[in-house]
Design a protein around this motif. Structure first.
Motif, PDB file in Angstrom:
ATOM      1  N   GLN A  59      33.990  43.985  31.834  1.00 27.63           N
ATOM      2  CA  GLN A  59      33.913  45.169  32.698  1.00 27.63           C
ATOM      3  C   GLN A  59      32.684  46.042  32.412  1.00 27.63           C
ATOM      4  O   GLN A  59      32.046  46.541  33.349  1.00 27.63           O
ATOM      5  N   SER A  60      32.329  46.220  31.133  1.00 30.55           N
ATOM      6  CA  SER A  60      31.176  47.084  30.822  1.00 30.55           C
ATOM      7  C   SER A  60      29.878  46.473  31.366  1.00 30.55           C
ATOM      8  O   SER A  60      28.963  47.195  31.767  1.00 30.55           O
ATOM      9  N   GLU A  63      29.796  47.412  35.025  1.00 28.84           N
ATOM     10  CA  GLU A  63      29.462  48.830  35.199  1.00 28.84           C
ATOM     11  C   GLU A  63      27.947  49.031  35.108  1.00 28.84           C
ATOM     12  O   GLU A  63      27.334  49.699  35.954  1.00 28.84           O
ATOM     13  N   GLN A  67      25.091  49.995  38.118  1.00 34.14           N
ATOM     14  CA  GLN A  67      24.128  51.075  37.902  1.00 34.14           C
ATOM     15  C   GLN A  67      22.702  50.581  38.174  1.00 34.14           C
ATOM     16  O   GLN A  67      21.942  51.208  38.918  1.00 34.14           O
ATOM     17  N   HIS A 112      36.716  43.847  38.683  1.00 38.14           N
ATOM     18  CA  HIS A 112      35.833  44.775  37.952  1.00 38.14           C
ATOM     19  C   HIS A 112      34.844  45.444  38.915  1.00 38.14           C
ATOM     20  O   HIS A 112      34.596  46.648  38.828  1.00 38.14           O
ATOM     21  N   GLU A 115      36.254  48.357  41.153  1.00 47.04           N
ATOM     22  CA  GLU A 115      36.386  49.695  40.547  1.00 47.04           C
ATOM     23  C   GLU A 115      35.173  50.571  40.838  1.00 47.04           C
ATOM     24  O   GLU A 115      35.291  51.786  40.925  1.00 47.04           O
ATOM     25  N   TYR A 116      34.000  49.942  40.937  1.00 43.97           N
ATOM     26  CA  TYR A 116      32.773  50.734  41.137  1.00 43.97           C
ATOM     27  C   TYR A 116      32.318  50.715  42.599  1.00 43.97           C
ATOM     28  O   TYR A 116      31.802  51.699  43.104  1.00 43.97           O
TER      29      TYR A 116
END
Ligand SMILES: NC(=O)c1ccc[n+]([C@@H]2O[C@H](COP(=O)([O-])OP(=O)(O)OC[C@H]3O[C@@H](n4cnc5c(N)ncnc54)[C@H](OP(=O)(O)O)[C@@H]3O)[C@@H](O)[C@H]2O)c1
Length: 250
Positions: A59-60, A63, A67, A112, A115-116
């Motif tokens: 997940q990180s 993220e 970005q 994942h 979520e963003y």
């Protein structure tokens, strides 16, 4: 000009999609774990193309990738979540580890992003999330339980998401290919009828997305056969499965 994010873009269907969208003049941000193939493209399309390394199962990583993608694209109009893995396993000598790997990539590797992407697209008043599932989602295939069930879970998830996200102008598209000649299918040791090339798959997906389809099933003969398998009486399917087992080189 559209701004597009593609995961699983280093090879196979994702790579063919990446070439197609760049050829069409779009701006593309590409993701995969191995990024070696991307550097020559960055030289060729310095303003239209960028990439970063991302393991979709983490997940990180996702993220950070989102970005980086928004820094380059500003706005993501279309996200094609295409990363996936296959594998065969046997219930005679069972370990749940492979199941976890396949679900972590094929299902959670999409969730994942949700979520963003969902808050991002809501803020931007809409967008399209297109996800590569598979025509193998129709039944549990002997030898490939984890793959077929991960894609079944994905297809059902996308169906529910489509209904909910519609009101936010976020379109959810389910891409369901049959056999496509890629590294994934090169490992298969079973008959693969009606196999098509990645370029053909990319052309079909591109055209269907352009015309606003929410389900992209191809090629037609495999789609029809898998529809038959889906409605086949359970007893007959169980009988057929006694003579069929998916075998994949690891
Ligand atoms: N080929 C077929 O017949 C077929 C049929 C139905 C559905 N599909 C689906 O189509 C999609 C693409 O398949 P393909 O045939 O093009 O496979 P492929 O040639 O094996 O390519 C898979 C792509 O996914 C990336 N990937 C795999 N695991 C990843 C991870 N954990 N994080 C980030 N990227 C990852 C790979 O890059 P890295 O290894 O560099 O990360 C590669 O770019 C998959 O979802 C697959 O299930 C394929």
């Amino acid at each position: 000009m559209k701004n597009i994010l593609i995961s699983g873009a280093s090879r196979g269907i994702g790579w063919a999609l990446l070439q197609k969208y760049l050829k069409e003049g779009c701006r593309v941000f590409a993701l995969s774990r191995n990024t070696l193939n991307f550097s020559p493209l960055k030289e060729q399309f310095p303003n239209a193309f960028d990439y970063s390394s991302c393991n979709v199962a983490i997940q990180s990583d996702v993220e950070i990738a989102i970005q980086n993608a928004t820094n380059f694209l500003n706005n993501i109009d279309l996200a094609i979540l295409n990363a996936g893995i296959s594998g065969s396993e046997s219930f005679e000598n069972f370990s749940s580890d492979k199941y976890k790997d396949i679900f972590n990539t094929n299902l959670f590797g999409v969730l994942h992003f949700f979520e963003y992407l969902i808050p991002l697209m809501k803020k931007n008043n809409g967008g399209t999330i297109a996800v590569t599932s598979s025509l193998a989602d129709v039944r549990g295939f002997a030898g490939s339980a984890a793959y077929s069930s991960s894609k079944a879970a994905l297809t059902r998830t996308l169906e529910a998401a489509r209904a909910e996200l519609h009101r936010h102008n976020i379109k959810v598209v389910t891409i369901r290919p049959g056999f496509v000649r890629t590294d994934m299918t090169a490992k298969n040791r079973f008959p693969m009828p009606f196999m098509i090339e990645p370029d053909q798959a990319a052309e079909i997906i591109f055209n269907a997305l352009e015309t606003g389809k929410s389900r992209i099933n191809f090629p037609l003969p495999t789609y029809l056969i898998t529809n038959l398998l889906q409605i086949m009486p359970d007893a007959l399917f169980d009988f057929v499965m006694k003579f069929y087992k998916v075998s994949i080189d690891e």
